[in-house]
Design a protein around this motif. Structure first.
Motif, PDB file in Angstrom:
ATOM      1  N   ILE A  41     -34.625  40.077 -64.225  1.00 64.30           N
ATOM      2  CA  ILE A  41     -36.006  40.099 -63.768  1.00 64.30           C
ATOM      3  C   ILE A  41     -36.492  38.690 -63.426  1.00 64.30           C
ATOM      4  O   ILE A  41     -37.152  38.476 -62.394  1.00 64.30           O
ATOM      5  CB  ILE A  41     -36.912  40.732 -64.848  1.00 64.30           C
ATOM      6  CG1 ILE A  41     -36.558  42.223 -65.011  1.00 64.30           C
ATOM      7  CG2 ILE A  41     -38.392  40.585 -64.481  1.00 64.30           C
ATOM      8  CD1 ILE A  41     -37.306  42.896 -66.125  1.00 64.30           C
ATOM      9  N   SER A  42     -36.147  37.726 -64.259  1.00 63.64           N
ATOM     10  CA  SER A  42     -36.610  36.353 -64.037  1.00 63.64           C
ATOM     11  C   SER A  42     -35.527  35.364 -64.453  1.00 63.64           C
ATOM     12  O   SER A  42     -35.598  34.768 -65.540  1.00 63.64           O
ATOM     13  CB  SER A  42     -37.904  36.105 -64.814  1.00 63.64           C
ATOM     14  OG  SER A  42     -38.382  34.796 -64.577  1.00 63.64           O
ATOM     15  N   PRO A  43     -34.490  35.193 -63.606  1.00 65.26           N
ATOM     16  CA  PRO A  43     -33.385  34.283 -63.990  1.00 65.26           C
ATOM     17  C   PRO A  43     -33.828  32.838 -64.165  1.00 65.26           C
ATOM     18  O   PRO A  43     -33.332  32.133 -65.040  1.00 65.26           O
ATOM     19  CB  PRO A  43     -32.393  34.425 -62.822  1.00 65.26           C
ATOM     20  CG  PRO A  43     -32.778  35.691 -62.122  1.00 65.26           C
ATOM     21  CD  PRO A  43     -34.260  35.829 -62.306  1.00 65.26           C
ATOM     22  N   GLY A  44     -34.757  32.379 -63.337  1.00 66.03           N
ATOM     23  CA  GLY A  44     -35.140  30.980 -63.380  1.00 66.03           C
ATOM     24  C   GLY A  44     -35.881  30.594 -64.646  1.00 66.03           C
ATOM     25  O   GLY A  44     -35.761  29.467 -65.123  1.00 66.03           O
TER      26      GLY A  44
ATOM     27  N   HIS B   4     -35.743  32.401 -67.586  1.00 63.75           N
ATOM     28  CA  HIS B   4     -35.209  33.070 -68.777  1.00 63.75           C
ATOM     29  C   HIS B   4     -34.857  32.078 -69.879  1.00 63.75           C
ATOM     30  O   HIS B   4     -35.214  32.285 -71.046  1.00 63.75           O
ATOM     31  CB  HIS B   4     -33.979  33.896 -68.398  1.00 63.75           C
ATOM     32  CG  HIS B   4     -33.470  34.752 -69.513  1.00 63.75           C
ATOM     33  ND1 HIS B   4     -34.111  35.901 -69.918  1.00 63.75           N
ATOM     34  CD2 HIS B   4     -32.391  34.630 -70.333  1.00 63.75           C
ATOM     35  CE1 HIS B   4     -33.452  36.450 -70.920  1.00 63.75           C
ATOM     36  NE2 HIS B   4     -32.409  35.696 -71.193  1.00 63.75           N
ATOM     37  N   PHE B   5     -34.181  31.013 -69.517  1.00 61.68           N
ATOM     38  CA  PHE B   5     -33.726  30.058 -70.520  1.00 61.68           C
ATOM     39  C   PHE B   5     -34.726  28.934 -70.768  1.00 61.68           C
ATOM     40  O   PHE B   5     -34.406  27.955 -71.443  1.00 61.68           O
ATOM     41  CB  PHE B   5     -32.375  29.475 -70.119  1.00 61.68           C
ATOM     42  CG  PHE B   5     -31.257  30.478 -70.191  1.00 61.68           C
ATOM     43  CD1 PHE B   5     -30.769  30.906 -71.416  1.00 61.68           C
ATOM     44  CD2 PHE B   5     -30.721  31.011 -69.037  1.00 61.68           C
ATOM     45  CE1 PHE B   5     -29.749  31.840 -71.491  1.00 61.68           C
ATOM     46  CE2 PHE B   5     -29.695  31.946 -69.094  1.00 61.68           C
ATOM     47  CZ  PHE B   5     -29.209  32.363 -70.332  1.00 61.68           C
ATOM     48  N   ASN B   6     -35.942  29.076 -70.240  1.00 65.13           N
ATOM     49  CA  ASN B   6     -37.004  28.141 -70.585  1.00 65.13           C
ATOM     50  C   ASN B   6     -37.652  28.494 -71.912  1.00 65.13           C
ATOM     51  O   ASN B   6     -38.454  27.719 -72.439  1.00 65.13           O
ATOM     52  CB  ASN B   6     -38.079  28.117 -69.489  1.00 65.13           C
ATOM     53  CG  ASN B   6     -37.581  27.473 -68.209  1.00 65.13           C
ATOM     54  OD1 ASN B   6     -36.679  26.636 -68.238  1.00 65.13           O
ATOM     55  ND2 ASN B   6     -38.136  27.869 -67.079  1.00 65.13           N
ATOM     56  N   SER B   7     -37.311  29.661 -72.429  1.00 60.97           N
ATOM     57  CA  SER B   7     -37.875  30.131 -73.681  1.00 60.97           C
ATOM     58  C   SER B   7     -36.884  29.907 -74.820  1.00 60.97           C
ATOM     59  O   SER B   7     -35.712  30.264 -74.714  1.00 60.97           O
ATOM     60  CB  SER B   7     -38.225  31.627 -73.579  1.00 60.97           C
ATOM     61  OG  SER B   7     -38.568  32.161 -74.837  1.00 60.97           O
ATOM     62  N   VAL B   8     -37.364  29.328 -75.912  1.00 59.36           N
ATOM     63  CA  VAL B   8     -36.523  29.124 -77.092  1.00 59.36           C
ATOM     64  C   VAL B   8     -36.088  30.471 -77.658  1.00 59.36           C
ATOM     65  O   VAL B   8     -34.955  30.623 -78.143  1.00 59.36           O
ATOM     66  CB  VAL B   8     -37.285  28.305 -78.158  1.00 59.36           C
ATOM     67  CG1 VAL B   8     -36.449  28.155 -79.420  1.00 59.36           C
ATOM     68  CG2 VAL B   8     -37.664  26.946 -77.601  1.00 59.36           C
ATOM     69  N   GLU B   9     -36.957  31.454 -77.575  1.00 63.34           N
ATOM     70  CA  GLU B   9     -36.633  32.780 -78.092  1.00 63.34           C
ATOM     71  C   GLU B   9     -35.440  33.387 -77.362  1.00 63.34           C
ATOM     72  O   GLU B   9     -34.553  33.987 -77.983  1.00 63.34           O
ATOM     73  CB  GLU B   9     -37.850  33.697 -77.962  1.00 63.34           C
ATOM     74  CG  GLU B   9     -37.656  35.070 -78.586  1.00 63.34           C
ATOM     75  CD  GLU B   9     -38.899  35.923 -78.492  1.00 63.34           C
ATOM     76  OE1 GLU B   9     -38.839  37.114 -78.845  1.00 63.34           O
ATOM     77  OE2 GLU B   9     -39.949  35.398 -78.067  1.00 63.34           O
ATOM     78  N   ASN B  10     -35.392  33.243 -76.039  1.00 65.81           N
ATOM     79  CA  ASN B  10     -34.267  33.781 -75.274  1.00 65.81           C
ATOM     80  C   ASN B  10     -32.967  33.052 -75.592  1.00 65.81           C
ATOM     81  O   ASN B  10     -31.896  33.668 -75.656  1.00 65.81           O
ATOM     82  CB  ASN B  10     -34.560  33.686 -73.771  1.00 65.81           C
ATOM     83  CG  ASN B  10     -35.662  34.631 -73.341  1.00 65.81           C
ATOM     84  OD1 ASN B  10     -35.898  35.658 -73.966  1.00 65.81           O
ATOM     85  ND2 ASN B  10     -36.355  34.281 -72.273  1.00 65.81           N
ATOM     86  N   ILE B  11     -33.058  31.745 -75.812  1.00 65.87           N
ATOM     87  CA  ILE B  11     -31.863  30.977 -76.179  1.00 65.87           C
ATOM     88  C   ILE B  11     -31.333  31.446 -77.534  1.00 65.87           C
ATOM     89  O   ILE B  11     -30.123  31.616 -77.725  1.00 65.87           O
ATOM     90  CB  ILE B  11     -32.177  29.475 -76.194  1.00 65.87           C
ATOM     91  CG1 ILE B  11     -32.545  29.000 -74.775  1.00 65.87           C
ATOM     92  CG2 ILE B  11     -30.986  28.678 -76.722  1.00 65.87           C
ATOM     93  CD1 ILE B  11     -32.978  27.547 -74.719  1.00 65.87           C
ATOM     94  N   LEU B  12     -32.241  31.671 -78.487  1.00 72.67           N
ATOM     95  CA  LEU B  12     -31.827  32.161 -79.799  1.00 72.67           C
ATOM     96  C   LEU B  12     -31.211  33.551 -79.707  1.00 72.67           C
ATOM     97  O   LEU B  12     -30.265  33.866 -80.434  1.00 72.67           O
ATOM     98  CB  LEU B  12     -33.019  32.174 -80.752  1.00 72.67           C
ATOM     99  CG  LEU B  12     -33.541  30.816 -81.219  1.00 72.67           C
ATOM    100  CD1 LEU B  12     -34.743  30.993 -82.138  1.00 72.67           C
ATOM    101  CD2 LEU B  12     -32.446  30.029 -81.925  1.00 72.67           C
ATOM    102  N   GLU B  13     -31.722  34.387 -78.820  1.00 68.39           N
ATOM    103  CA  GLU B  13     -31.154  35.728 -78.656  1.00 68.39           C
ATOM    104  C   GLU B  13     -29.733  35.655 -78.107  1.00 68.39           C
ATOM    105  O   GLU B  13     -28.853  36.402 -78.550  1.00 68.39           O
ATOM    106  CB  GLU B  13     -32.038  36.562 -77.734  1.00 68.39           C
ATOM    107  CG  GLU B  13     -33.334  37.023 -78.374  1.00 68.39           C
ATOM    108  CD  GLU B  13     -34.173  37.885 -77.450  1.00 68.39           C
ATOM    109  OE1 GLU B  13     -33.779  38.014 -76.264  1.00 68.39           O
ATOM    110  OE2 GLU B  13     -35.201  38.417 -77.886  1.00 68.39           O
ATOM    111  N   VAL B  14     -29.503  34.756 -77.156  1.00 66.22           N
ATOM    112  CA  VAL B  14     -28.151  34.591 -76.621  1.00 66.22           C
ATOM    113  C   VAL B  14     -27.209  34.077 -77.709  1.00 66.22           C
ATOM    114  O   VAL B  14     -26.076  34.570 -77.857  1.00 66.22           O
ATOM    115  CB  VAL B  14     -28.163  33.639 -75.413  1.00 66.22           C
ATOM    116  CG1 VAL B  14     -26.736  33.335 -74.951  1.00 66.22           C
ATOM    117  CG2 VAL B  14     -28.954  34.252 -74.259  1.00 66.22           C
ATOM    118  N   LEU B  15     -27.669  33.112 -78.486  1.00 63.46           N
ATOM    119  CA  LEU B  15     -26.850  32.607 -79.594  1.00 63.46           C
ATOM    120  C   LEU B  15     -26.572  33.708 -80.612  1.00 63.46           C
ATOM    121  O   LEU B  15     -25.448  33.824 -81.135  1.00 63.46           O
ATOM    122  CB  LEU B  15     -27.550  31.439 -80.278  1.00 63.46           C
ATOM    123  CG  LEU B  15     -27.603  30.122 -79.509  1.00 63.46           C
ATOM    124  CD1 LEU B  15     -28.444  29.104 -80.275  1.00 63.46           C
ATOM    125  CD2 LEU B  15     -26.199  29.580 -79.272  1.00 63.46           C
TER     126      LEU B  15
END
Length: 280
Positions: A122-125, A127-138
């Motif tokens: 939905i929003s690739p650009g 997506h990884f500007n959010s700490v929450e999304n980075i933690l979810e990937v980890l």
């Protein structure tokens, strides 16, 4: 020709929330009414997502404790397949002590991956500007390694260190998700405050850690009795342990943990964050 490609409706509000000069406009009645209308349409999806993540965190916690907890909780570590011999009749446990939890966790992890891919599409650009999304990937990567890498009973030290990181990330995400619910708006400030303090603390610690490492190297050279024999106070006989001990001087109460811990890398990782929580 009219472009019928769906466009995000809240991008303007997102940029407005990031601007200190315009953030106060989010309290305007027009914007609050728009947000209330949007919430009435997506509240069921958010609540379903929160219920799903609650089940995931509960299952993940139960799986970790069923395999890597101690005898005081009535848990026996799963038997490593490489330790079995022909003379032993102990059953092989490829899924740990609870196969049902392993399979349930696999299904939930697959759903989490699908959800993350959907959000990314939905929003690739952004997506990884959010700490929450980075933690979810980890969390996805570490959980995948935990349940798919090798036998659950093998490499227990590595699996326990991995489990601590998985528990920490999953519960941080869970608390953040619950705290952002509009019905708990009075508690949202604590989540926002935590992430702001964490960002400031990391930038400060990145520079300050150079001094801590320097002191750790000095303590090792000055105080070590590294003569190949066991000593009553071995904390300065190992360079890695010396650095952990130096970091622990941030908080005096960590002495008990340092005295009993043999997982240097896990202890080293949690010391700064734990100090932050105590300060916070």
């Amino acid at each position: 020709k009219e472009d019928k490609t769906p466009q995000p409706e809240t991008d303007v509000l997102w940029y407005m929330s990031k601007s200190k000069d315009h953030r106060h406009l989010l309290k305007h009645p027009v914007i609050t009414s728009f947000l209330a209308l949007k919430w009435s349409r997506i509240s069921s999806h958010y609540n379903s997502n929160m219920l799903f993540f609650t089940i995931l965190v509960g299952t993940l916690t139960a799986y970790i404790f069923s395999n890597y907890a101690g005898f005081s909780l009535g848990v026996t570590p799963p038997t490593c397949s490489s330790n079995l011999t022909d003379n032993l009749t102990m059953p092989v446990q490829p899924y740990g002590n609870s196969p049902s939890l392993w399979w349930m966790l696999m299904v939930l992890l697959g759903l989490l991956v699908c959800r993350e891919l959907l959000q990314f599409s939905i929003s690739p650009g952004q997506h990884f500007n959010s700490v929450e999304n980075i933690l979810e990937v980890l969390l996805i990567v570490l959980t995948g390694v935990l349940i798919l890498y090798g036998h659950p009973g093998c490499d227990m030290g590595f699996k326990r260190e991995l489990s601590t990181a998985v528990l920490l990330f999953s519960w941080i995400l869970f608390v953040t998700m619950v705290g952002r619910h509009p019905r708990l708006s009075s508690y949202n400030i604590y989540s926002t405050m935590f992430y702001r303090v964490l960002k400031t603390f990391i930038s400060f610690l990145t520079w300050y850690s150079l001094f801590i490492i320097a002191f750790g190297l000095c303590f090792y050279i000055l105080l070590h009795k590294d003569n190949g024999q066991e000593n009553d106070y071995p904390f300065f006989d190992n360079l890695g342990f010396t650095l952990v001990k130096t970091f622990s001087m941030f908080v005096e109460s960590w002495n008990f943990l340092i005295y009993h811990s043999t997982h240097h890398s896990a202890t080293f990782s949690f010391l700064p964050l734990s100090s932050l929580l105590l300060l916070y």
